[in-house]
Design a protein around this motif. Structure first.
Motif, PDB file in Angstrom:
ATOM      1  N   THR A  41       0.534  -0.888  -0.121  1.00  0.00           N
ATOM      2  CA  THR A  41      -0.082   0.139   0.121  1.00  0.00           C
ATOM      3  C   THR A  41       0.442   1.133   0.416  1.00  0.00           C
ATOM      4  OG1 THR A  41      -1.731  -1.357   1.164  1.00  0.00           O
ATOM      5  CG2 THR A  41      -1.847   1.570   1.184  1.00  0.00           C
ATOM      6  N   ALA A  42       1.827   0.963   0.570  1.00  0.00           N
ATOM      7  CA  ALA A  42       2.730   2.671   0.575  1.00  0.00           C
ATOM      8  C   ALA A  42       3.777   2.474  -0.173  1.00  0.00           C
ATOM      9  CB  ALA A  42       3.297   2.390   1.620  1.00  0.00           C
ATOM     10  N   VAL A  43       3.965   1.948  -1.729  1.00  0.00           N
ATOM     11  CA  VAL A  43       4.512   1.652  -2.771  1.00  0.00           C
ATOM     12  C   VAL A  43       2.908   2.793  -3.289  1.00  0.00           C
ATOM     13  CG1 VAL A  43       5.619   0.460  -4.577  1.00  0.00           C
ATOM     14  CG2 VAL A  43       6.337   0.481  -2.336  1.00  0.00           C
ATOM     15  N   GLY A  44       2.067   2.046  -3.439  1.00  0.00           N
ATOM     16  CA  GLY A  44       1.228   1.696  -4.877  1.00  0.00           C
ATOM     17  C   GLY A  44       0.495   2.902  -4.222  1.00  0.00           C
ATOM     18  N   THR A  45       0.522   3.853  -3.224  1.00  0.00           N
ATOM     19  CA  THR A  45       0.160   4.801  -2.717  1.00  0.00           C
ATOM     20  C   THR A  45       0.675   5.890  -3.464  1.00  0.00           C
ATOM     21  OG1 THR A  45      -0.920   4.618  -0.749  1.00  0.00           O
ATOM     22  CG2 THR A  45      -0.572   6.741  -1.530  1.00  0.00           C
ATOM     23  N   ILE A  46       2.006   6.324  -4.043  1.00  0.00           N
ATOM     24  CA  ILE A  46       2.945   7.307  -4.424  1.00  0.00           C
ATOM     25  C   ILE A  46       2.054   7.371  -6.288  1.00  0.00           C
ATOM     26  CG2 ILE A  46       5.056   7.397  -5.639  1.00  0.00           C
ATOM     27  CD1 ILE A  46       6.659   5.947  -3.449  1.00  0.00           C
ATOM     28  N   PRO A  47       1.579   6.137  -6.858  1.00  0.00           N
ATOM     29  CA  PRO A  47       1.426   6.748  -8.432  1.00  0.00           C
ATOM     30  C   PRO A  47      -0.357   8.082  -7.945  1.00  0.00           C
ATOM     31  CG  PRO A  47       1.983   4.411  -8.576  1.00  0.00           C
ATOM     32  CD  PRO A  47       2.009   4.624  -7.147  1.00  0.00           C
ATOM     33  N   LEU A  48      -0.776   7.568  -7.012  1.00  0.00           N
ATOM     34  CA  LEU A  48      -2.159   7.949  -6.894  1.00  0.00           C
ATOM     35  C   LEU A  48      -1.780   9.644  -6.385  1.00  0.00           C
ATOM     36  CD1 LEU A  48      -4.781   8.383  -6.141  1.00  0.00           C
ATOM     37  CD2 LEU A  48      -4.652   7.491  -4.043  1.00  0.00           C
ATOM     38  N   LEU A  49      -0.661   9.921  -5.571  1.00  0.00           N
ATOM     39  CA  LEU A  49      -0.223  10.785  -5.158  1.00  0.00           C
ATOM     40  C   LEU A  49      -0.111  12.138  -6.480  1.00  0.00           C
ATOM     41  CD1 LEU A  49       1.394   9.895  -1.381  1.00  0.00           C
ATOM     42  CD2 LEU A  49      -0.920  11.441  -2.167  1.00  0.00           C
ATOM     43  N   LEU A  50       0.781  11.175  -7.225  1.00  0.00           N
ATOM     44  CA  LEU A  50       1.461  11.840  -8.228  1.00  0.00           C
ATOM     45  C   LEU A  50       0.094  12.579  -9.525  1.00  0.00           C
ATOM     46  CD1 LEU A  50       4.696  10.373  -9.526  1.00  0.00           C
ATOM     47  CD2 LEU A  50       4.524  12.457  -7.823  1.00  0.00           C
ATOM     48  N   VAL A  51      -1.282  11.621  -9.522  1.00  0.00           N
ATOM     49  CA  VAL A  51      -1.558  11.713 -10.421  1.00  0.00           C
ATOM     50  C   VAL A  51      -2.620  12.844 -10.324  1.00  0.00           C
ATOM     51  CG1 VAL A  51      -3.883  11.424 -11.683  1.00  0.00           C
ATOM     52  CG2 VAL A  51      -2.027   9.514 -11.042  1.00  0.00           C
ATOM     53  N   ALA A  52      -2.725  13.232  -8.271  1.00  0.00           N
ATOM     54  CA  ALA A  52      -3.122  13.729  -7.823  1.00  0.00           C
ATOM     55  C   ALA A  52      -2.777  15.338  -7.907  1.00  0.00           C
ATOM     56  CB  ALA A  52      -3.493  13.699  -6.150  1.00  0.00           C
ATOM     57  N   LEU A  53      -1.615  15.337  -7.693  1.00  0.00           N
ATOM     58  CA  LEU A  53      -0.857  16.623  -7.904  1.00  0.00           C
ATOM     59  C   LEU A  53      -0.843  17.223  -9.311  1.00  0.00           C
ATOM     60  CD1 LEU A  53       2.824  15.567  -5.643  1.00  0.00           C
ATOM     61  CD2 LEU A  53       1.221  17.820  -5.554  1.00  0.00           C
ATOM     62  N   ALA A  54      -0.981  15.949 -10.323  1.00  0.00           N
ATOM     63  CA  ALA A  54      -1.528  16.688 -11.366  1.00  0.00           C
ATOM     64  C   ALA A  54      -2.228  16.816 -11.837  1.00  0.00           C
ATOM     65  CB  ALA A  54      -0.621  15.180 -12.436  1.00  0.00           C
ATOM     66  N   VAL A  55      -3.713  16.572 -11.611  1.00  0.00           N
ATOM     67  CA  VAL A  55      -4.679  17.236 -11.552  1.00  0.00           C
ATOM     68  C   VAL A  55      -5.058  18.579 -10.493  1.00  0.00           C
ATOM     69  CG1 VAL A  55      -5.898  15.376 -12.357  1.00  0.00           C
ATOM     70  CG2 VAL A  55      -6.230  15.542  -9.533  1.00  0.00           C
ATOM     71  N   GLY A  56      -4.379  19.220  -9.869  1.00  0.00           N
ATOM     72  CA  GLY A  56      -4.683  19.951  -8.887  1.00  0.00           C
ATOM     73  C   GLY A  56      -4.614  20.338  -7.021  1.00  0.00           C
ATOM     74  N   TRP A  57      -4.083  19.005  -6.968  1.00  0.00           N
ATOM     75  CA  TRP A  57      -4.070  18.806  -5.077  1.00  0.00           C
ATOM     76  C   TRP A  57      -2.934  19.560  -5.070  1.00  0.00           C
ATOM     77  CZ3 TRP A  57      -1.326  15.215  -2.559  1.00  0.00           C
ATOM     78  CH2 TRP A  57      -1.999  15.351  -1.142  1.00  0.00           C
ATOM     79  N   ARG A  58      -2.576  19.593  -3.516  1.00  0.00           N
ATOM     80  CA  ARG A  58      -2.078  20.128  -2.694  1.00  0.00           C
ATOM     81  C   ARG A  58      -1.615  19.979  -1.709  1.00  0.00           C
ATOM     82  NH1 ARG A  58      -0.852  19.947  -7.619  1.00  0.00           N
ATOM     83  NH2 ARG A  58       0.475  21.682  -8.905  1.00  0.00           N
ATOM     84  N   ILE A  59      -0.457  19.736  -1.034  1.00  0.00           N
ATOM     85  CA  ILE A  59      -0.154  19.724   0.383  1.00  0.00           C
ATOM     86  C   ILE A  59       0.111  21.045   0.687  1.00  0.00           C
ATOM     87  CG2 ILE A  59       0.972  18.266   2.090  1.00  0.00           C
ATOM     88  CD1 ILE A  59       1.815  16.355   0.738  1.00  0.00           C
ATOM     89  N   GLU A  60      -1.010  21.737   1.250  1.00  0.00           N
ATOM     90  CA  GLU A  60      -1.030  22.561   1.919  1.00  0.00           C
ATOM     91  C   GLU A  60      -0.821  23.198   3.106  1.00  0.00           C
ATOM     92  OE1 GLU A  60      -4.836  24.941   0.373  1.00  0.00           O
ATOM     93  OE2 GLU A  60      -4.715  23.498  -1.191  1.00  0.00           O
ATOM     94  N   GLY A  61      -0.804  21.869   4.606  1.00  0.00           N
ATOM     95  CA  GLY A  61      -0.043  22.060   5.102  1.00  0.00           C
ATOM     96  C   GLY A  61       1.354  21.797   6.032  1.00  0.00           C
ATOM     97  N   PRO A  62       1.639  22.245   6.950  1.00  0.00           N
ATOM     98  CA  PRO A  62       3.147  21.872   7.371  1.00  0.00           C
ATOM     99  C   PRO A  62       3.619  20.893   7.065  1.00  0.00           C
ATOM    100  CG  PRO A  62       1.588  22.868   9.121  1.00  0.00           C
ATOM    101  CD  PRO A  62       0.980  22.759   8.363  1.00  0.00           C
ATOM    102  N   ALA A  63       4.949  20.566   6.694  1.00  0.00           N
ATOM    103  CA  ALA A  63       5.305  19.047   6.377  1.00  0.00           C
ATOM    104  C   ALA A  63       5.455  17.874   7.501  1.00  0.00           C
ATOM    105  CB  ALA A  63       6.635  19.567   5.987  1.00  0.00           C
ATOM    106  N   PRO A  64       5.332  18.510   8.305  1.00  0.00           N
ATOM    107  CA  PRO A  64       5.493  17.487   9.840  1.00  0.00           C
ATOM    108  C   PRO A  64       4.074  16.975   9.563  1.00  0.00           C
ATOM    109  CG  PRO A  64       6.498  19.092  10.511  1.00  0.00           C
ATOM    110  CD  PRO A  64       5.778  19.965   9.272  1.00  0.00           C
ATOM    111  N   GLU A  65       2.595  17.960   9.923  1.00  0.00           N
ATOM    112  CA  GLU A  65       1.107  17.518   9.690  1.00  0.00           C
ATOM    113  C   GLU A  65       1.188  16.182   8.797  1.00  0.00           C
ATOM    114  OE1 GLU A  65      -1.119  20.682  10.840  1.00  0.00           O
ATOM    115  OE2 GLU A  65       0.002  21.242  12.145  1.00  0.00           O
ATOM    116  N   ALA A  66       1.465  16.506   7.244  1.00  0.00           N
ATOM    117  CA  ALA A  66       1.357  15.675   6.734  1.00  0.00           C
ATOM    118  C   ALA A  66       2.278  14.518   6.383  1.00  0.00           C
ATOM    119  CB  ALA A  66       2.632  16.628   5.030  1.00  0.00           C
TER     120      ALA A  66
END
Length: 259
Positions: free
Chosen positions: A113-138
């Motif tokens: 799951t940890a490895v498989g989440t990476i492609p989902l996050l990359l596609v999410a970044l491509a469609v406009g999602w962003r991490i807008e909180g502090p890095a420790p909270e992320a």
């Protein structure tokens, strides 16, 4: 404890080799949340009061939580397959720690799951999602997500050992698809009928989704919600620990008895 760690590591490796030997199934499983992101983000987003990019930012944490809840289905099917094919009986005849079998499956699923989440996050970044909180909270959000996945997998392993049938596990796993729909993973619950909103807010997926949105900085915690959603981080931790404390011992006991 040393025997548990050694046996658990060996059985984790066995489960990872199973995934390696079925790459098509692994790719299909990882593609599903990406397809849902693209479909829901561009189809549902146009039907809701949120602009498209804003809805996709709202949706991504919900999809992450729903994917974590999918551990219920994968744990159930793999445990049922091992039981149905006699692998579990074979493992019980070996000098292997009984707790190592369900633990090995859950830990291996966590790695995949940890490895498989990476492609989902990359596609999410491509469609406009962003991490807008502090890095420790992320980072805390990712840890919370993996803890919930582990808890759901433990529950799935017990159900798989209980059903003892790949067909029954597959049907139950398909039925579990409705759980994210009864949460705030895809839509806000503000305008749902009172009883349905209460049901959705006490769904563990809602607590995890709200915690991810809060920690990633994507959406504030809703006001006037039930306790798990009003206090999402504490609620997510509580749900995850309760699921682990309840189902991991049950899975170990069920495997040990072999009934």
């Amino acid at each position: 404890m040393r025997a548990l760690a050694y046996d658990g590591l060996a059985l984790t490796g066995r489960q990872l080799r199973r995934v390696r030997n079925s790459p098509g199934l692994a790719v299909l499983t990882q593609m599903m949340p990406i397809n849902m992101l693209l479909f829901f983000g561009y189809v549902f987003g146009s039907a809701l009061a949120m602009p498209g990019r804003e809805y996709r930012a709202f949706l991504v944490p919900g999809l992450l939580a729903a994917t974590a809840a999918g551990g219920l289905m994968t744990g159930m099917f793999q445990a049922a397959a091992d039981t149905h094919r006699g692998v579990a009986d074979r493992l019980r005849t070996l000098p292997v720690s009984r707790a190592a079998v369900p633990l090995g499956q859950a830990v291996a699923d966590l790695v995949v799951t940890a490895v498989g989440t990476i492609p989902l996050l990359l596609v999410a970044l491509a469609v406009g999602w962003r991490i807008e909180g502090p890095a420790p909270e992320a980072v805390g959000a990712v840890g919370l997500l993996l803890l919930f996945r582990f808890a759901c997998t433990c529950a799935g392993v017990w159900l798989g050992l209980l059903t003892r049938s790949e067909e029954a596990a597959g049907q139950l796993g398909a039925a579990s698809f409705v759980l994210p729909l009864l949460s705030d993973a895809y839509i806000p619950t503000d305008h749902l009928p009172g009883w349905l909103r209460t049901l959705a807010e006490w769904n563990p997926i809602s607590a995890v989704t709200t915690a991810l949105r809060d920690l990633f900085g994507n959406a504030p915690v809703p006001r006037g919600a039930a306790w798990p959603v009003a206090h999402p981080v504490a609620g997510s931790l509580a749900w995850s620990l309760v699921l682990i404390a309840a189902f991991l011992p049950l899975a170990v006991r069920r495997h040990s008895r072999g009934e």
